[in-house]
Scaffold this active site. Structure first.
Site, PDB file in Angstrom:
ATOM      1  N   GLY A  17       0.854  -1.199   0.000  1.00 12.33           N
ATOM      2  CA  GLY A  17       0.000   0.000   0.000  1.00 12.33           C
ATOM      3  C   GLY A  17       0.881   1.237   0.000  1.00 12.33           C
ATOM      4  N   PHE A  18       0.342   2.355   0.473  1.00  7.28           N
ATOM      5  CA  PHE A  18       1.124   3.595   0.464  1.00  7.28           C
ATOM      6  C   PHE A  18       2.410   3.442   1.265  1.00  7.28           C
ATOM      7  CE2 PHE A  18      -3.024   5.444  -0.598  1.00  7.28           C
ATOM      8  CZ  PHE A  18      -2.644   6.262  -1.634  1.00  7.28           C
ATOM      9  N   VAL A  83      -0.094 -13.365   3.671  1.00  7.59           N
ATOM     10  CA  VAL A  83       0.674 -13.809   4.839  1.00  7.59           C
ATOM     11  C   VAL A  83      -0.313 -14.220   5.928  1.00  7.59           C
ATOM     12  CG1 VAL A  83       2.314 -13.099   6.623  1.00  7.59           C
ATOM     13  CG2 VAL A  83       2.592 -12.296   4.273  1.00  7.59           C
ATOM     14  N   GLU A 174     -17.773  11.840  -0.217  1.00 11.91           N
ATOM     15  CA  GLU A 174     -17.400  11.791  -1.633  1.00 11.91           C
ATOM     16  C   GLU A 174     -18.336  10.866  -2.407  1.00 11.91           C
ATOM     17  OE1 GLU A 174     -12.736  12.964  -0.857  1.00 11.91           O
ATOM     18  OE2 GLU A 174     -13.191  10.871  -1.269  1.00 11.91           O
ATOM     19  N   ASP A 305      -1.214   2.666   8.296  1.00 11.23           N
ATOM     20  CA  ASP A 305      -2.443   2.568   9.102  1.00 11.23           C
ATOM     21  C   ASP A 305      -2.363   1.524  10.216  1.00 11.23           C
ATOM     22  OD1 ASP A 305      -3.702   4.528   7.715  1.00 11.23           O
ATOM     23  OD2 ASP A 305      -5.169   3.234   6.723  1.00 11.23           O
ATOM     24  N   ALA A 322      -3.185   8.765   3.862  1.00 12.53           N
ATOM     25  CA  ALA A 322      -2.029   8.363   3.065  1.00 12.53           C
ATOM     26  C   ALA A 322      -0.711   9.023   3.495  1.00 12.53           C
ATOM     27  CB  ALA A 322      -2.308   8.664   1.591  1.00 12.53           C
ATOM     28  N   GLN A 323      -0.750  10.311   3.883  1.00 17.61           N
ATOM     29  CA  GLN A 323       0.505  11.022   4.153  1.00 17.61           C
ATOM     30  C   GLN A 323       1.371  10.396   5.255  1.00 17.61           C
ATOM     31  OE1 GLN A 323       2.629  13.242   2.953  1.00 17.61           O
ATOM     32  NE2 GLN A 323       1.416  13.091   1.110  1.00 17.61           N
TER      33      GLN A 323
HETATM   34  C1  LIG Z   1     -12.313   4.343   0.375  1.00 19.54           C
HETATM   35  C2  LIG Z   1     -11.124   5.015   0.991  1.00 19.54           C
HETATM   36  C3  LIG Z   1     -10.883   6.354   0.704  1.00 19.54           C
HETATM   37  C4  LIG Z   1      -9.780   6.998   1.270  1.00 19.54           C
HETATM   38  N1  LIG Z   1      -9.560   8.307   0.949  1.00 19.54           N
HETATM   39  C5  LIG Z   1      -8.436   8.915   1.412  1.00 19.54           C
HETATM   40  C6  LIG Z   1      -8.115  10.245   1.019  1.00 19.54           C
HETATM   41  O1  LIG Z   1      -8.874  10.899   0.287  1.00 19.54           O
HETATM   42  N2  LIG Z   1      -6.946  10.789   1.463  1.00 19.54           N
HETATM   43  C7  LIG Z   1      -6.083  10.096   2.263  1.00 19.54           C
HETATM   44  O2  LIG Z   1      -5.021  10.596   2.603  1.00 19.54           O
HETATM   45  N3  LIG Z   1      -6.386   8.836   2.674  1.00 19.54           N
HETATM   46  C8  LIG Z   1      -7.523   8.238   2.266  1.00 19.54           C
HETATM   47  N4  LIG Z   1      -7.813   6.959   2.660  1.00 19.54           N
HETATM   48  C9  LIG Z   1      -6.927   6.306   3.625  1.00 19.54           C
HETATM   49  C10 LIG Z   1      -5.672   5.793   2.949  1.00 19.54           C
HETATM   50  O3  LIG Z   1      -6.006   5.080   1.782  1.00 19.54           O
HETATM   51  C11 LIG Z   1      -4.919   4.905   3.943  1.00 19.54           C
HETATM   52  O4  LIG Z   1      -4.588   5.703   5.052  1.00 19.54           O
HETATM   53  C12 LIG Z   1      -3.663   4.326   3.314  1.00 19.54           C
HETATM   54  O5  LIG Z   1      -4.018   3.471   2.250  1.00 19.54           O
HETATM   55  C13 LIG Z   1      -2.837   3.575   4.343  1.00 19.54           C
HETATM   56  O6  LIG Z   1      -1.742   3.004   3.702  1.00 19.54           O
HETATM   57  P1  LIG Z   1      -1.141   1.615   4.194  1.00 19.54           P
HETATM   58  O7  LIG Z   1       0.032   1.355   3.327  1.00 19.54           O
HETATM   59  O8  LIG Z   1      -0.973   1.637   5.649  1.00 19.54           O
HETATM   60  O9  LIG Z   1      -2.294   0.537   3.913  1.00 19.54           O
HETATM   61  P2  LIG Z   1      -2.976   0.128   2.533  1.00 19.54           P
HETATM   62  O10 LIG Z   1      -2.827   1.181   1.510  1.00 19.54           O
HETATM   63  O11 LIG Z   1      -4.358  -0.307   2.905  1.00 19.54           O
HETATM   64  O12 LIG Z   1      -2.138  -1.146   2.044  1.00 19.54           O
HETATM   65  C14 LIG Z   1      -2.141  -2.361   2.720  1.00 19.54           C
HETATM   66  C15 LIG Z   1      -1.651  -3.425   1.753  1.00 19.54           C
HETATM   67  O13 LIG Z   1      -1.414  -4.622   2.462  1.00 19.54           O
HETATM   68  C16 LIG Z   1      -1.901  -5.728   1.750  1.00 19.54           C
HETATM   69  N5  LIG Z   1      -2.187  -6.770   2.741  1.00 19.54           N
HETATM   70  C17 LIG Z   1      -2.989  -6.674   3.847  1.00 19.54           C
HETATM   71  N6  LIG Z   1      -2.949  -7.798   4.568  1.00 19.54           N
HETATM   72  C18 LIG Z   1      -2.104  -8.647   3.921  1.00 19.54           C
HETATM   73  C19 LIG Z   1      -1.652  -9.960   4.184  1.00 19.54           C
HETATM   74  N7  LIG Z   1      -2.032 -10.638   5.280  1.00 19.54           N
HETATM   75  N8  LIG Z   1      -0.806 -10.540   3.317  1.00 19.54           N
HETATM   76  C20 LIG Z   1      -0.404  -9.864   2.205  1.00 19.54           C
HETATM   77  N9  LIG Z   1      -0.791  -8.610   1.912  1.00 19.54           N
HETATM   78  C21 LIG Z   1      -1.628  -8.003   2.768  1.00 19.54           C
HETATM   79  C22 LIG Z   1      -3.118  -5.176   1.029  1.00 19.54           C
HETATM   80  O14 LIG Z   1      -3.434  -5.964  -0.101  1.00 19.54           O
HETATM   81  C23 LIG Z   1      -2.660  -3.766   0.667  1.00 19.54           C
HETATM   82  O15 LIG Z   1      -2.035  -3.725  -0.583  1.00 19.54           O
HETATM   83  C24 LIG Z   1      -8.918   6.292   2.121  1.00 19.54           C
HETATM   84  C25 LIG Z   1      -9.165   4.952   2.406  1.00 19.54           C
HETATM   85  C26 LIG Z   1     -10.265   4.313   1.838  1.00 19.54           C
HETATM   86  C27 LIG Z   1     -10.524   2.852   2.132  1.00 19.54           C
END
Ligand SMILES: Cc1cc2nc3c(=O)[nH]c(=O)nc-3n(C[C@H](O)[C@H](O)[C@H](O)COP(=O)(O)OP(=O)(O)OC[C@H]3O[C@@H](n4cnc5c(N)ncnc54)[C@H](O)[C@@H]3O)c2cc1C
Length: 434
Positions: A17-18, A83, A174, A305, A322-323
């Site tokens: 993810g991000f 995982v 949205e 997150d 995301a930030q």
């Molecule tokens: C609908 C929606 C709208 C949003 N809008 C905004 C916005 O406008 N602005 C903003 O800043 N934020 C927004 N967010 C929040 C933002 O998307 C998250 O804060 C951000 O994605 C967090 O990044 P991350 O890398 O922690 O997790 P994620 O981006 O969720 O990535 C997690 C990754 O881990 C993988 N994964 C999870 N469990 C496993 C496992 N057991 N084995 C293998 N892979 C796994 C998933 O497939 C995914 O690719 C939004 C979120 C959603 C759901």
């Protein structure tokens, strides 16, 4: 898993993810063997998922193949796998394609939808964390409009034309705005048999204002924008049950609907195996120190997150957007290199660049420090920022083209039922997790 043995330290990242992706990109040129694992073979730009579910964008505009990241270095590998657990005492991860040993483990698994234990919502509602889920919503909305055209049962028609969105955070706002624009601009042209006034969009929120994470000023503006678009807003209203037809709330409001979208919260998606003390129960997230080290472990880190980093400035942790995820990913890459070189780790400091949400065409709100504004300028900035952070030049170009086209033509290009949802509901539900 077919990962070659190497003398380099092995860094395993769970989640592209991000957070995971920004870390992986920074580690590409470093002297480590990096293994990126994800259950999808693409990164999802979640902020624009609602545009996929409301037919504005095709999914390939907001997804990016993860192998495009790792292909740039012979020391980096991607494996498509889920995982299932970690054995920290053996530095070992278990997956559905085999086990892998790590020197440094980074957990970046993000969140999943939180139903707060309500089984009726989980069984009958729709939610949106992944591309398949967004496509399910798109199909359902379009299928319901098609069915509304042909039914001769008035009650069924009303339920098909009622759209209920629960949770007035940025996603709910949205989503409601985008469905309202579909009603205002597309339905009159595509569905001459439907009077747009028959189509109602209800946004339900348990708290007393829309966009609770943003400032009061932005809430007031967003509420005004939503009302201008014709969205019915119900504040201080908690959903108690949805049986697939009737929504019951804690007030005297009840609504019949065939489209119930749950955007009322998320909870962490941790991986099994670490000590219970590593997880903060209520949030289901890993407790981390200022170096993103998971409580109780020296070589296991959590970012994005899934990580809860409490500080004086952020007693409840950073906002789950995301930030912080991007910034933690980049920062941890530098710290891992320091760790390998035996240098002192640097603490993470979040640079808060503000928050924003869009309601629709020419309507958005922005909170940037003391500066709060809404309207066309905010909308323009929202578009610019989202294009900037979208991964991949092609995705930016296609999205930009689509937005310009939509703006000029008042059109939504992706109104396609590619994989019908209703008929295949059971199959689709196992298609992806929450
Ligand atoms: C609908 C929606 C709208 C949003 N809008 C905004 C916005 O406008 N602005 C903003 O800043 N934020 C927004 N967010 C929040 C933002 O998307 C998250 O804060 C951000 O994605 C967090 O990044 P991350 O890398 O922690 O997790 P994620 O981006 O969720 O990535 C997690 C990754 O881990 C993988 N994964 C999870 N469990 C496993 C496992 N057991 N084995 C293998 N892979 C796994 C998933 O497939 C995914 O690719 C939004 C979120 C959603 C759901």
């Amino acid at each position: 898993m077919n990962i070659p043995k190497s003398d380099l330290p092995r860094v395993v990242i769970i989640g592209g993810g991000f957070a995971g992706m920004s870390l992986a990109r920074k580690l590409l040129k470093e002297d480590v063997q990096m293994v990126l694992l994800d259950k999808h073979n693409y990164h999802t730009f979640q902020p624009l998922l609602y545009q996929v579910s409301t037919a504005s964008l095709e999914p390939d505009s907001i997804a990016y193949p993860l192998r495009k990241i790792t292909r740039d270095s012979k020391r980096c590998f991607f494996r498509l796998t889920e995982v299932s657990s970690i054995s920290p005492e053996k530095n070992l991860i278990h997956t559905n394609i085999g086990d892998i040993v790590y020197d440094y483990l980074i957990i970046a698994t993000g969140t999943k939808t939180n139903f707060f234990g309500n089984k009726s919502i989980e069984k009958n509602g729709m939610w949106m964390k992944t591309v398949p889920q967004a496509l399910n919503i798109r199909s359902l909305i379009l299928e319901n409009l098609e069915q509304a055209v042909i039914t001769d049962n008035e009650e069924e028609r009303r339920a098909l034309l009622n759209f209920v969105i629960v949770g007035a955070g940025p996603t709910g706002v949205e989503m409601s705005g985008a469905i309202a624009e579909l009603r205002n601009n597309i339905v009159p042209k595509d569905y001459p048999d439907i009077d747009p006034n028959e189509m109602n969009i209800h946004l339900l929120e348990g708290l007393g204002r829309v966009l609770p994470p943003m400032s009061e000023e932005s809430s007031v503006k967003a509420e005004k924008f939503l009302k201008e678009l014709g969205v019915h807003i119900h504040l201080n209203t908690m959903v108690e049950n949805y049986d697939g037809n009737l929504v019951k709330t804690n007030t005297d409001l009840s609504l019949k609907t065939a489209t119930f979208i749950w955007s009322a919260g998320v909870t962490g998606a941790p991986v099994k195996g670490l000590n219970a003390s590593a997880i903060v129960d209520k949030a289901n997230r890993y407790e981390v120190n200022t170096f993103n080290q998971v409580n109780g472990y020296e070589n296991i880190f959590a970012i994005g997150d899934i990580a809860l980093m409490q500080s004086e400035e952020f007693p409840k942790g950073h906002p789950m957007v995301a930030q912080p995820a991007i910034q933690q990913g980049k920062h941890l890459a530098r710290n891992i290199i320091r760790l390998i070189k035996g240098e002192k780790l640097e603490p993470f400091n979040y640079n808060d660049k503000g928050t924003m949400a869009t309601v629709g065409r020419n309507r958005a709100v922005v909170d940037m420090g003391k500066l709060k504004f809404g309207g066309f300028l905010a909308w323009f900035i929202w578009m610019f920022v989202h294009l900037w952070f979208l991964i991949g030049f092609r995705n930016r170009l296609v999205t930009f083209f689509n937005w310009v086209y939509n703006y000029i033509k008042f059109d939504k290009a992706a109104r396609l039922i590619v994989r019908p949802f209703k008929a295949n509901r059971k199959i689709m539900e196992v298609d992806d997790d929450v």
